[in-house]
Scaffold this motif. Structure first.
Motif, PDB file in Angstrom:
ATOM      1  N   ALA A 121       0.811  -1.221   0.000  1.00 16.42           N
ATOM      2  CA  ALA A 121       0.000   0.000   0.000  1.00 16.42           C
ATOM      3  C   ALA A 121       0.842   1.268   0.000  1.00 16.42           C
ATOM      4  CB  ALA A 121      -0.922   0.007   1.219  1.00 16.42           C
ATOM      5  N   CYS A 122       2.144   1.141   0.255  1.00  8.77           N
ATOM      6  CA  CYS A 122       3.022   2.322   0.354  1.00  8.77           C
ATOM      7  C   CYS A 122       3.528   2.740  -1.022  1.00  8.77           C
ATOM      8  CB  CYS A 122       4.193   2.040   1.284  1.00  8.77           C
ATOM      9  SG  CYS A 122       3.719   1.643   2.964  1.00  8.77           S
ATOM     10  N   ALA A 131       4.228  12.403  -2.564  1.00  9.98           N
ATOM     11  CA  ALA A 131       5.120  11.265  -2.790  1.00  9.98           C
ATOM     12  C   ALA A 131       6.000  10.987  -1.570  1.00  9.98           C
ATOM     13  CB  ALA A 131       5.988  11.528  -4.018  1.00  9.98           C
ATOM     14  N   ARG A 132       6.490  12.053  -0.923  1.00  4.61           N
ATOM     15  CA  ARG A 132       7.387  11.837   0.209  1.00  4.61           C
ATOM     16  C   ARG A 132       6.706  11.084   1.336  1.00  4.61           C
ATOM     17  NH1 ARG A 132       8.906  13.838   5.097  1.00  4.61           N
ATOM     18  NH2 ARG A 132      11.129  13.467   5.566  1.00  4.61           N
ATOM     19  N   ARG A 133       5.425  11.348   1.572  1.00  2.00           N
ATOM     20  CA  ARG A 133       4.694  10.686   2.651  1.00  2.00           C
ATOM     21  C   ARG A 133       4.740   9.178   2.487  1.00  2.00           C
ATOM     22  NH1 ARG A 133       0.982  12.421   6.253  1.00  2.00           N
ATOM     23  NH2 ARG A 133      -0.668  11.016   6.974  1.00  2.00           N
ATOM     24  N   TRP A 134       4.625   8.711   1.258  1.00  8.41           N
ATOM     25  CA  TRP A 134       4.605   7.268   1.018  1.00  8.41           C
ATOM     26  C   TRP A 134       6.006   6.681   0.989  1.00  8.41           C
ATOM     27  CZ3 TRP A 134       0.190   5.498   2.203  1.00  8.41           C
ATOM     28  CH2 TRP A 134      -0.933   6.323   2.081  1.00  8.41           C
ATOM     29  N   LEU A 135       7.007   7.509   0.649  1.00  5.37           N
ATOM     30  CA  LEU A 135       8.398   7.062   0.768  1.00  5.37           C
ATOM     31  C   LEU A 135       8.762   6.866   2.243  1.00  5.37           C
ATOM     32  CD1 LEU A 135      10.186   9.347  -1.864  1.00  5.37           C
ATOM     33  CD2 LEU A 135       9.792   6.881  -2.036  1.00  5.37           C
ATOM     34  N   VAL A 136       8.306   7.787   3.095  1.00  4.11           N
ATOM     35  CA  VAL A 136       8.522   7.651   4.536  1.00  4.11           C
ATOM     36  C   VAL A 136       7.833   6.394   5.054  1.00  4.11           C
ATOM     37  CG1 VAL A 136       7.984   8.643   6.799  1.00  4.11           C
ATOM     38  CG2 VAL A 136       8.838  10.113   4.969  1.00  4.11           C
ATOM     39  N   ALA A 137       6.590   6.189   4.618  1.00  6.83           N
ATOM     40  CA  ALA A 137       5.829   5.022   5.075  1.00  6.83           C
ATOM     41  C   ALA A 137       6.534   3.731   4.679  1.00  6.83           C
ATOM     42  CB  ALA A 137       4.420   5.056   4.482  1.00  6.83           C
ATOM     43  N   ARG A 138       6.972   3.635   3.440  1.00  5.75           N
ATOM     44  CA  ARG A 138       7.614   2.405   2.973  1.00  5.75           C
ATOM     45  C   ARG A 138       8.909   2.137   3.732  1.00  5.75           C
ATOM     46  NH1 ARG A 138       6.517  -1.739  -0.999  1.00  5.75           N
ATOM     47  NH2 ARG A 138       8.287  -3.128  -0.730  1.00  5.75           N
ATOM     48  N   PRO A 215      13.606  15.164  14.463  1.00  3.29           N
ATOM     49  CA  PRO A 215      13.066  13.950  13.832  1.00  3.29           C
ATOM     50  C   PRO A 215      11.545  14.016  13.724  1.00  3.29           C
ATOM     51  CG  PRO A 215      13.563  13.533  16.137  1.00  3.29           C
ATOM     52  CD  PRO A 215      14.050  14.927  15.854  1.00  3.29           C
ATOM     53  N   LEU A 216      10.995  13.175  12.876  1.00  6.65           N
ATOM     54  CA  LEU A 216       9.552  13.007  12.774  1.00  6.65           C
ATOM     55  C   LEU A 216       9.003  12.614  14.140  1.00  6.65           C
ATOM     56  CD1 LEU A 216       7.013  12.692  10.891  1.00  6.65           C
ATOM     57  CD2 LEU A 216       7.684  10.281  10.639  1.00  6.65           C
ATOM     58  N   THR A 217       7.884  13.198  14.531  1.00  2.00           N
ATOM     59  CA  THR A 217       7.303  12.877  15.827  1.00  2.00           C
ATOM     60  C   THR A 217       6.536  11.567  15.769  1.00  2.00           C
ATOM     61  OG1 THR A 217       5.215  14.031  15.391  1.00  2.00           O
ATOM     62  CG2 THR A 217       7.034  15.331  16.337  1.00  2.00           C
ATOM     63  N   ARG A 218       6.329  10.981  16.950  1.00  2.00           N
ATOM     64  CA  ARG A 218       5.537   9.752  17.033  1.00  2.00           C
ATOM     65  C   ARG A 218       4.117  10.005  16.528  1.00  2.00           C
ATOM     66  NH1 ARG A 218       4.859   5.029  20.247  1.00  2.00           N
ATOM     67  NH2 ARG A 218       2.969   4.064  19.452  1.00  2.00           N
ATOM     68  N   GLN A 219       3.549  11.153  16.869  1.00  2.00           N
ATOM     69  CA  GLN A 219       2.198  11.471  16.430  1.00  2.00           C
ATOM     70  C   GLN A 219       2.129  11.605  14.909  1.00  2.00           C
ATOM     71  OE1 GLN A 219       3.864  13.057  18.850  1.00  2.00           O
ATOM     72  NE2 GLN A 219       2.735  12.275  20.644  1.00  2.00           N
ATOM     73  N   GLY A 220       3.169  12.217  14.327  1.00  2.00           N
ATOM     74  CA  GLY A 220       3.211  12.345  12.876  1.00  2.00           C
ATOM     75  C   GLY A 220       3.279  10.996  12.193  1.00  2.00           C
ATOM     76  N   PHE A 221       4.075  10.083  12.756  1.00  2.00           N
ATOM     77  CA  PHE A 221       4.163   8.758  12.160  1.00  2.00           C
ATOM     78  C   PHE A 221       2.859   7.986  12.335  1.00  2.00           C
ATOM     79  CE2 PHE A 221       5.152   4.206  12.347  1.00  2.00           C
ATOM     80  CZ  PHE A 221       5.605   4.051  11.040  1.00  2.00           C
ATOM     81  N   ASP A 222       2.188   8.170  13.471  1.00  2.00           N
ATOM     82  CA  ASP A 222       0.912   7.481  13.690  1.00  2.00           C
ATOM     83  C   ASP A 222      -0.110   7.863  12.624  1.00  2.00           C
ATOM     84  OD1 ASP A 222       1.805   6.101  15.886  1.00  2.00           O
ATOM     85  OD2 ASP A 222       0.926   7.453  17.359  1.00  2.00           O
ATOM     86  N   ARG A 223      -0.100   9.121  12.208  1.00  4.18           N
ATOM     87  CA  ARG A 223      -1.036   9.557  11.162  1.00  4.18           C
ATOM     88  C   ARG A 223      -0.717   8.880   9.834  1.00  4.18           C
ATOM     89  NH1 ARG A 223      -0.585  14.474  14.123  1.00  4.18           N
ATOM     90  NH2 ARG A 223       1.136  15.223  12.822  1.00  4.18           N
ATOM     91  N   ILE A 224       0.574   8.738   9.543  1.00  3.62           N
ATOM     92  CA  ILE A 224       0.976   8.048   8.319  1.00  3.62           C
ATOM     93  C   ILE A 224       0.545   6.588   8.374  1.00  3.62           C
ATOM     94  CG2 ILE A 224       2.966   7.248   6.974  1.00  3.62           C
ATOM     95  CD1 ILE A 224       4.402   9.824   7.745  1.00  3.62           C
ATOM     96  N   LEU A 225       0.767   5.951   9.514  1.00  5.35           N
ATOM     97  CA  LEU A 225       0.411   4.544   9.681  1.00  5.35           C
ATOM     98  C   LEU A 225      -1.097   4.343   9.534  1.00  5.35           C
ATOM     99  CD1 LEU A 225       2.007   1.975  10.234  1.00  5.35           C
ATOM    100  CD2 LEU A 225       1.581   2.297  12.675  1.00  5.35           C
ATOM    101  N   HIS A 226      -1.864   5.274  10.035  1.00  5.27           N
ATOM    102  CA  HIS A 226      -3.326   5.219   9.917  1.00  5.27           C
ATOM    103  C   HIS A 226      -3.734   5.197   8.441  1.00  5.27           C
ATOM    104  CE1 HIS A 226      -7.416   6.961   9.714  1.00  5.27           C
ATOM    105  NE2 HIS A 226      -7.609   6.377  10.893  1.00  5.27           N
ATOM    106  N   ASP A 227      -3.119   6.068   7.641  1.00  8.37           N
ATOM    107  CA  ASP A 227      -3.458   6.131   6.219  1.00  8.37           C
ATOM    108  C   ASP A 227      -3.039   4.861   5.491  1.00  8.37           C
ATOM    109  OD1 ASP A 227      -4.445   8.632   6.716  1.00  8.37           O
ATOM    110  OD2 ASP A 227      -2.759   9.727   5.827  1.00  8.37           O
ATOM    111  N   VAL A 228      -1.889   4.312   5.848  1.00  7.17           N
ATOM    112  CA  VAL A 228      -1.424   3.074   5.209  1.00  7.17           C
ATOM    113  C   VAL A 228      -2.393   1.927   5.515  1.00  7.17           C
ATOM    114  CG1 VAL A 228       0.421   1.360   5.131  1.00  7.17           C
ATOM    115  CG2 VAL A 228       0.990   3.778   5.271  1.00  7.17           C
TER     116      VAL A 228
END
Length: 304
Positions: A121-122, A131-138, A215-228
């Motif tokens: 899904a990434c 595009a960067r959001r999904w590169l971070v997710a992957r 660095p990216l915050t935990r909350q910021g990463f949680d939002r990315i993970l939610h979308d994935v």
């Protein structure tokens, strides 16, 4: 806060490398007990076993969870041991108090197919938007699942730690302990794609936040993970960085990994922490035997 409490927290930070959140939690725990002691006409550093038992009983009556009660008792035991070692008092009145019984909880994990769905899904949208959001997710998902990292360890990774053709990563875990973890080819490729995209940002972090110097915050990463999770067709409530870490460990054991090796990879100080994953596998084996062994069930369908 008393001078003894401050000295105790300073010791935890200096000698054990305790995290800021741990220090804050222990500070709150000591303040809470100090308030209870004052009501009994005592102070934080001269409590006896009876007062400590009364305090623990008050926590249970207030409805605090066994896990919270256990953490507060652990704090008080360590604090009074510190006082004894520093010569402030001659004994540890919390030493013989029983830790509240914790409910047995097995770690949640994903199936291998579900992990594959998350990684698939990434993919950036065809128009190239975000595009960067999904590169971070992957990159993050590949590294979390391939190496069993904690989210705090992942987000703190320095960019320079990913050298050319790096096969291993140096990770700083709990208590400042360092360990080497393997880096899969897919994880390395995903991280290199993110670095190439982030070239102009000149951040010291592999996963920088909006401000390159942080660095990216935990909350910021949680939002990315939610979308994935939504993209992969999974319930976001089932997914967290720790679930990916549990999935890594469970899948490694299921495929024959040694428990001691897994302990090193996860950065557990005590192998007893790692052994929880054997309970997961034992339950799966029990279910498999009941379902498929010819002697597991009698003629009436009941397990023998």
């Amino acid at each position: 806060m008393s001078a003894q409490a401050e000295a105790f927290l300073e010791m935890l930070a200096a000698e054990r490398g305790a995290a800021a959140n741990t220090l804050k939690a222990y500070g709150r725990d000591l303040d809470d007990f100090a308030a209870h002691a004052r009501q009994a006409g005592r102070s934080l550093h001269d409590a006896d076993s009876a007062l400590l038992r009364d305090y623990m009983g008050s926590l249970a009556r207030a409805g605090l969870s066994p896990r919270t009660q256990a953490r507060r008792l652990s704090c008080l035991k360590q604090f009074h041991l510190f006082l004894a070692r520093e010569g402030v008092r001659q004994d540890n009145p919390a030493e013989l108090l029983d830790t509240p019984r914790l409910p047995a909880t097995l770690p949640r994990f994903l199936t291998e197919d579900e992990v594959d769905a998350l990684l698939a899904a990434c993919v950036p949208p065809p128009d190239g938007g975000a595009a960067r959001r999904w590169l971070v997710a992957r990159a993050a998902l590949e590294m979390l699942y391939a190496s069993g990292l904690r989210i705090s360890e992942l987000l703190a990774l320095p960019r320079r730690g990913l050298g050319r053709d790096a096969q291993m990563l140096m990770v700083r875990g709990k208590g400042g302990r360092e360990r080497l973890v393997p880096l899969s080819a897919a994880a390395r490729a995903a991280a290199e794609a993110l670095i190439a995209h982030d070239g102009p940002r000149r951040s010291p972090y592999l996963f920088p936040g909006r401000a390159p110097d942080r660095p990216l915050t935990r909350q910021g990463f949680d939002r990315i993970l939610h979308d994935v999770a939504l993209r992969a067709g999974l319930d976001p409530a089932r997914l967290s960085p720790h679930v990916l870490r549990h999935s890594f460990a469970t899948h490694m054991l299921a495929r024959g990994a040694d428990l001691r090796a897994l302990q090193v990879l996860l950065g557990h100080a005590d192998i007893a922490t790692t052994q929880i994953y054997t309970h997961v596998l034992a339950e799966r084996l029990r279910q498999a035997v009941e379902a498929y062994h010819p002697l597991a069930r009698g003629g009436d369908g009941e397990t023998r």
